[in-house]
Design an enzyme around this catalytic site. Structure first.
Site, mmCIF file in Angstrom:
data_model
loop_
_atom_site.group_PDB
_atom_site.id
_atom_site.type_symbol
_atom_site.label_atom_id
_atom_site.label_comp_id
_atom_site.label_asym_id
_atom_site.label_seq_id
_atom_site.Cartn_x
_atom_site.Cartn_y
_atom_site.Cartn_z
ATOM 1 N N ARG A 95 -3.590 -0.403 5.408
ATOM 2 C CA ARG A 95 -4.169 -1.444 4.564
ATOM 3 C C ARG A 95 -3.275 -2.674 4.402
ATOM 4 N NH1 ARG A 95 -5.574 2.510 -0.319
ATOM 5 N NH2 ARG A 95 -3.701 3.470 0.552
ATOM 6 N N ASP A 114 -4.847 -3.496 -21.667
ATOM 7 C CA ASP A 114 -4.060 -3.404 -22.903
ATOM 8 C C ASP A 114 -4.936 -2.956 -24.067
ATOM 9 O OD1 ASP A 114 -1.771 -4.179 -21.612
ATOM 10 O OD2 ASP A 114 -1.939 -6.296 -22.154
ATOM 11 N N CYS A 121 0.869 -1.187 0.000
ATOM 12 C CA CYS A 121 0.000 0.000 0.000
ATOM 13 C C CYS A 121 0.903 1.232 0.000
ATOM 14 C CB CYS A 121 -0.977 -0.013 1.179
ATOM 15 S SG CYS A 121 -0.232 0.267 2.793
ATOM 16 N N THR A 122 0.452 2.328 0.566
ATOM 17 C CA THR A 122 1.241 3.564 0.530
ATOM 18 C C THR A 122 2.224 3.643 1.691
ATOM 19 O OG1 THR A 122 -0.613 4.725 -0.528
ATOM 20 C CG2 THR A 122 1.137 6.086 0.410
#
Length: 243
Positions: free
Chosen positions: A22, A133, A16-17
């Site tokens: 989280r 894509d 996560c950050t």
């Protein structure tokens, strides 16, 4: 199901950050699930890290509280900053968001095929990368079409932009003229407005101020205002009865 070749998943990394909410919760929850699953899944290593983590920070108090209700102690968790080495060693990387996934792939492009968002990997039929894509191809096609059409119509576009600038200048000129007229009209009313203001000052307030929601002092002022008015009402009644 997901991998281009069959891979034995022994090292799973959650990302996560800051690695204090989280991914730390995901790591602890999944480790608990693995332990409860028994020997079948024994030997799988679970870790977590953050894209922008400050190392050695504890999990957030809220995360600790939430997992405590699950019977899981997160108080010993300490944050780690994601490294390329962690990415290379992991067999499966599960990120909390698409942005985290893209950040991992920017760090290690060769990790494509083993990096997924947590929800993406949890899907029954996963073809997200194929869809992305295809979207990339469509976006590129639209961009090329747009540029081509703009080039073909550049003369028309420039003529319209020139006309737009001319109209804007005309609107500014009209606005200026309207403001000048308004000022001239208002100047004609100055004497009348002064007389109105003087007369309005002579009219006493006819309202009892509402003190609702205000400090007690305002209630006192309102009560005094009412009392003074009632005195005059009583005086008028007396005069009327006496007359």
């Amino acid at each position: 199901r997901f991998f281009k070749r069959r891979v034995e998943m022994k090292n799973i990394l959650f990302v996560c950050t800051g690695n204090t909410c989280r991914s730390s919760m995901a790591e602890a929850l999944f480790r608990d699930m693995l332990e409860k699953a028994g020997k079948e899944l024994k030997g799988i290593k679970v870790e977590s890290a953050g894209i922008c983590a400050i190392p050695d920070q504890p999990a957030s108090k809220q995360a600790i509280h939430v997992l405590s209700e699950e019977g899981i102690d997160l108080s010993k968790h300490r944050s780690r900053s994601l490294t390329k080495d962690m990415i290379e060693k992991a067999d499966l990387i599960l990120t909390m968001t698409v942005n985290h996934k893209n950040a991992v792939l920017n760090m290690a492009p060769k990790a494509r095929g083993k990096v997924f968002t947590l929800k993406e990997f949890a899907l029954e039929n996963n073809n997200i990368d194929e869809i992305l894509d295809k979207l990339a191809v469509l976006y590129r096609r639209l961009h090329e079409k747009r540029n081509r059409i703009i080039r073909e119509r550049m003369g028309e576009i420039k003529a319209l932009e020139k006309r737009k600038r001319e109209l804007q200048r005309e609107i500014e000129r009209i606005d200026k003229q309207i403001r000048e007229w308004e000022q001239e009209i208002e100047a004609e009313f100055e004497d009348d407005k002064r007389e109105i203001a003087n007369l309005e000052k002579q009219i006493p307030s006819l309202d009892i101020t509402d003190p609702f929601g205000l400090p007690v002092e305002e209630y006192k002022k309102s009560a005094e205002d009412i009392k003074e008015a009632l005195k005059k009402v009583l005086e008028k009644i007396r005069k009327n009865e006496g007359g």
